[in-house]
Every structure is written in C-alpha cells, then in structure tokens.
Write a protein that holds these residues in place. Sequence first.
Motif, mmCIF file in Angstrom:
data_model
loop_
_atom_site.group_PDB
_atom_site.id
_atom_site.type_symbol
_atom_site.label_atom_id
_atom_site.label_comp_id
_atom_site.label_asym_id
_atom_site.label_seq_id
_atom_site.Cartn_x
_atom_site.Cartn_y
_atom_site.Cartn_z
ATOM 1 N N SER A 21 -81.271 -10.859 -32.212
ATOM 2 C CA SER A 21 -80.771 -11.784 -31.533
ATOM 3 C C SER A 21 -81.843 -12.309 -30.706
ATOM 4 O O SER A 21 -82.901 -12.458 -31.213
ATOM 5 C CB SER A 21 -79.529 -11.242 -30.960
ATOM 6 N N SER A 22 -81.744 -12.607 -29.547
ATOM 7 C CA SER A 22 -82.849 -13.239 -28.827
ATOM 8 C C SER A 22 -82.922 -12.712 -27.411
ATOM 9 O O SER A 22 -83.525 -13.334 -26.573
ATOM 10 C CB SER A 22 -82.681 -14.766 -28.795
ATOM 11 N N ARG A 23 -82.260 -11.653 -27.154
ATOM 12 C CA ARG A 23 -82.312 -11.126 -25.800
ATOM 13 C C ARG A 23 -83.006 -9.774 -25.808
ATOM 14 O O ARG A 23 -83.101 -9.108 -26.827
ATOM 15 C CB ARG A 23 -80.902 -11.003 -25.216
ATOM 16 N N ILE A 24 -83.432 -9.374 -24.654
ATOM 17 C CA ILE A 24 -84.135 -8.104 -24.532
ATOM 18 C C ILE A 24 -83.137 -6.959 -24.590
ATOM 19 O O ILE A 24 -82.090 -6.985 -23.944
ATOM 20 C CB ILE A 24 -84.916 -8.067 -23.207
ATOM 21 N N VAL A 25 -83.430 -5.934 -25.361
ATOM 22 C CA VAL A 25 -82.606 -4.739 -25.448
ATOM 23 C C VAL A 25 -83.340 -3.606 -24.751
ATOM 24 O O VAL A 25 -84.442 -3.244 -25.148
ATOM 25 C CB VAL A 25 -82.336 -4.365 -26.914
ATOM 26 N N ARG A 26 -82.740 -3.049 -23.719
ATOM 27 C CA ARG A 26 -83.446 -2.062 -22.904
ATOM 28 C C ARG A 26 -82.918 -0.647 -23.103
ATOM 29 O O ARG A 26 -83.330 0.265 -22.411
ATOM 30 C CB ARG A 26 -83.349 -2.433 -21.426
ATOM 31 N N CYS A 27 -81.987 -0.435 -24.031
ATOM 32 C CA CYS A 27 -81.456 0.895 -24.311
ATOM 33 C C CYS A 27 -80.875 1.549 -23.072
ATOM 34 O O CYS A 27 -81.071 2.729 -22.819
ATOM 35 C CB CYS A 27 -82.519 1.798 -24.930
ATOM 36 N N ARG A 28 -80.190 0.786 -22.258
ATOM 37 C CA ARG A 28 -79.479 1.373 -21.127
ATOM 38 C C ARG A 28 -78.073 1.693 -21.600
ATOM 39 O O ARG A 28 -77.144 0.916 -21.454
ATOM 40 C CB ARG A 28 -79.444 0.397 -19.949
ATOM 41 N N VAL A 29 -77.915 2.843 -22.194
ATOM 42 C CA VAL A 29 -76.650 3.205 -22.805
ATOM 43 C C VAL A 29 -75.622 3.498 -21.728
ATOM 44 O O VAL A 29 -75.938 4.001 -20.658
ATOM 45 C CB VAL A 29 -76.825 4.419 -23.722
ATOM 46 N N ALA A 30 -74.373 3.175 -22.034
ATOM 47 C CA ALA A 30 -73.306 3.302 -21.048
ATOM 48 C C ALA A 30 -72.765 4.724 -21.044
ATOM 49 O O ALA A 30 -71.880 5.080 -21.799
ATOM 50 C CB ALA A 30 -72.188 2.305 -21.356
ATOM 51 N N THR A 31 -73.313 5.562 -20.184
ATOM 52 C CA THR A 31 -72.855 6.942 -20.092
ATOM 53 C C THR A 31 -72.273 7.256 -18.729
ATOM 54 O O THR A 31 -71.651 8.292 -18.549
ATOM 55 C CB THR A 31 -74.030 7.908 -20.327
ATOM 56 N N GLY A 32 -72.481 6.374 -17.759
ATOM 57 C CA GLY A 32 -72.017 6.661 -16.417
ATOM 58 C C GLY A 32 -73.011 7.476 -15.611
ATOM 59 O O GLY A 32 -72.888 7.616 -14.406
ATOM 60 N N ALA B 73 -96.501 -17.020 -24.196
ATOM 61 C CA ALA B 73 -95.807 -16.861 -22.917
ATOM 62 C C ALA B 73 -94.418 -17.486 -22.966
ATOM 63 O O ALA B 73 -93.452 -16.922 -22.449
ATOM 64 C CB ALA B 73 -96.643 -17.495 -21.802
ATOM 65 N N GLN B 74 -94.294 -18.644 -23.593
ATOM 66 C CA GLN B 74 -92.986 -19.284 -23.709
ATOM 67 C C GLN B 74 -92.032 -18.455 -24.551
ATOM 68 O O GLN B 74 -90.842 -18.349 -24.238
ATOM 69 C CB GLN B 74 -93.151 -20.683 -24.300
ATOM 70 N N ALA B 75 -92.555 -17.860 -25.616
ATOM 71 C CA ALA B 75 -91.715 -17.010 -26.460
ATOM 72 C C ALA B 75 -91.211 -15.804 -25.680
ATOM 73 O O ALA B 75 -90.040 -15.416 -25.793
ATOM 74 C CB ALA B 75 -92.495 -16.559 -27.687
ATOM 75 N N MET B 76 -92.073 -15.197 -24.868
ATOM 76 C CA MET B 76 -91.658 -14.041 -24.075
ATOM 77 C C MET B 76 -90.677 -14.423 -22.985
ATOM 78 O O MET B 76 -89.658 -13.757 -22.772
ATOM 79 C CB MET B 76 -92.890 -13.374 -23.456
ATOM 80 N N SER B 77 -90.954 -15.500 -22.266
ATOM 81 C CA SER B 77 -90.062 -15.901 -21.179
ATOM 82 C C SER B 77 -88.703 -16.326 -21.701
ATOM 83 O O SER B 77 -87.672 -16.125 -21.039
ATOM 84 C CB SER B 77 -90.693 -17.030 -20.357
ATOM 85 N N SER B 78 -88.657 -16.877 -22.913
ATOM 86 C CA SER B 78 -87.372 -17.291 -23.491
ATOM 87 C C SER B 78 -86.499 -16.098 -23.854
ATOM 88 O O SER B 78 -85.301 -16.244 -24.051
ATOM 89 C CB SER B 78 -87.604 -18.159 -24.734
ATOM 90 N N ARG B 79 -87.103 -14.893 -23.949
ATOM 91 C CA ARG B 79 -86.360 -13.685 -24.243
ATOM 92 C C ARG B 79 -85.868 -13.004 -22.972
ATOM 93 O O ARG B 79 -85.367 -11.880 -23.019
ATOM 94 C CB ARG B 79 -87.222 -12.711 -25.051
ATOM 95 N N GLY B 80 -86.006 -13.688 -21.837
ATOM 96 C CA GLY B 80 -85.439 -13.150 -20.611
ATOM 97 C C GLY B 80 -86.428 -12.497 -19.683
ATOM 98 O O GLY B 80 -86.034 -11.891 -18.684
#
Length: 311
Positions: free
Chosen positions: A51-62, A146-153
């Motif tokens: 997709s086009s957003r950054i995935v940071r692997c912050r899994v929802a465990t509480g 730089a534009q490609a990176m900034s566009s990913r958030g």
Amino acid sequence: MLERFPTADCTANQILLTECVRNCCKWSEPLAMQLIARQHCNLPGMFTNGSSRIVRCRVATGAPAQAAPQVDADAFESFLLETQKQILAEAEHLDGSGKTFVQDRWERGSDNAGYGITCVLEEGNLLEKAAANISIVHGTLSAARAQAMSSRGRSQIDPAGGQLYSAAALSLVFHAAHPLVPTLRADVRLFQVAGQSWFGGGCDLTPSYLFEEDAQQFHSFWKLLCDKYHPNIYPQQKAWCDRYFYIPARKEHRGIGGIFFDDLEAAGAEFDVQAYVHDVAQGILPSWCAIAERRRVMQFTEAQRNWQLLR
C-alpha cells in the motif's frame, strides 16, 4: 511435484541496493531450527553455541512498547561484514567444489561516500552462480527520493531533498546448477536520515519445480523464527512478501514467497527489532541449505534443466 513458473528477477528499489553476524559462531535461532540445520546441513562453525503507508509492526497486544536502544550504524555495518564472511565460508563448504567466492571491493566516489564488497562464486558443484554483497552508502537525498519518502508519511523528510543519509545492506542471490534446487534471495538493510532509522529485509525462495515439503519446511523455519518475537510478525510479513513479489503481467507470484518487511523502526516497536533483524540475517542460509542438500542428489532430465534455464 508440481511444475512451477518463477517470476522475473527483481529486487527492492532501495538506494543502497541500486549501488550494488553478530560474532560468527553466536547464532541465535531456536533450538528446533538448530536441530533441523544440524541434521541436514553439514556446515562448519554453525550453531556451535547452542500500500503506501509506513508499517511499523506495532502489534495490538495491549502491552507497552519496549524502550528501543539507539541504532548504531557502525555496529550494524560490522555485523553485516561478519555475517557476509560467515555466509561465504558456509556456502563454499556446501558447494563442495573447492571454488571460492571472488571478492571485489569498490569505493563509491570520494569524500567517504561509501563502499561495497561484491562476492561471486560461479560454476560450482551446487552453485551455478551465487552472490553475497555488502553496500555501505552515504550521500544526500535527491528531491525525487525525498518526495517518495515523505509521501509515505515520513514528516521528518524534506520533500525538496538535500538531507544527508546513510544506508547499509547485505543482499544475497544463490542460483543452483540443479533444476530441482530452488533459487534463494534475501537481504537485510538499515537506512538513516534526519535522525531516524529504519530496517528492511526479507528472504524468499523460487523453485523451478515445486515440492510441497520444501515449501512447508521453508515457511516453518521463518514462522518459528518470527514467533520468537511476536505471533503477528510472520503472517504480516508473509502476506507482504506475497504482495510485493506478485507480477501482474504474468499473473503469478515469484516462487513460494517467504517474508518481507520495510520501514521497520526500533522506536515504539513491541519487540526487539534489532535482534530480530540480526536473526533474519543469520537465518538466511540455514533456511535453504537442508532443502538444497535434499534436492541436489536427485536425478534430473535435460528437459528439466532447459526449463530452469528458460525460466
């Protein structure tokens, strides 16, 4: 056994890849993987210590996120260099022809802009052509990058470019001379800019002929490794690999997949990202060698060899 149509060669379009372990005996795979590797791979020096957003692997465990240690680029560079040496030694032993990797060190421009170590073995007993390369790169972001990176958030990236960056990567491709031995591809990498650091990498397998037990063993290896850190990592990164290496023109995936990740930051993650990346790098060859050893002794036909060359 099902005939498999591998997709075309392609690698992640990272800056450092276009330019191109922990201590060697301190491997950290789970015991089950050590036993598998010992049983099938007679490699010297392996597992000698138990997709086009950054995935940071912050899994929802509480659970609260762990405090991440500072990413040390110099330490990661040293880790890659040691890992490369280990892979070369083990691959030469596995090949068994007596041939060694030809090493070529190159420099990137002047003013300490970086370097690389390209290592290639050709026409071996097992390895028709194998490469395990290091790239260490420093430079200034172009406006397009730089534009490609900034566009990913990434808000810390100036879209106009001009910021200094550094990158380090180990990338590997092993093509076998035997058509029943699958091709192995993998890499791990670190990118740093504007005070931020993130990792990427992965490992995948491309057989010319598919054996289901090989696919199961390969994916079981990586699931076991990923599960050391969090049960969500493997399904997420497997699915990402499947998406990333899908070739729409052929309507097929590149081989049987594996794992793939990018934009993985240590800060805010709920597992030890740096330890995970180290384990991925150290698991590359063990994930493949048992399969290669099992298939290299099988008889094959001229038609099978021609199909491998065609694909």
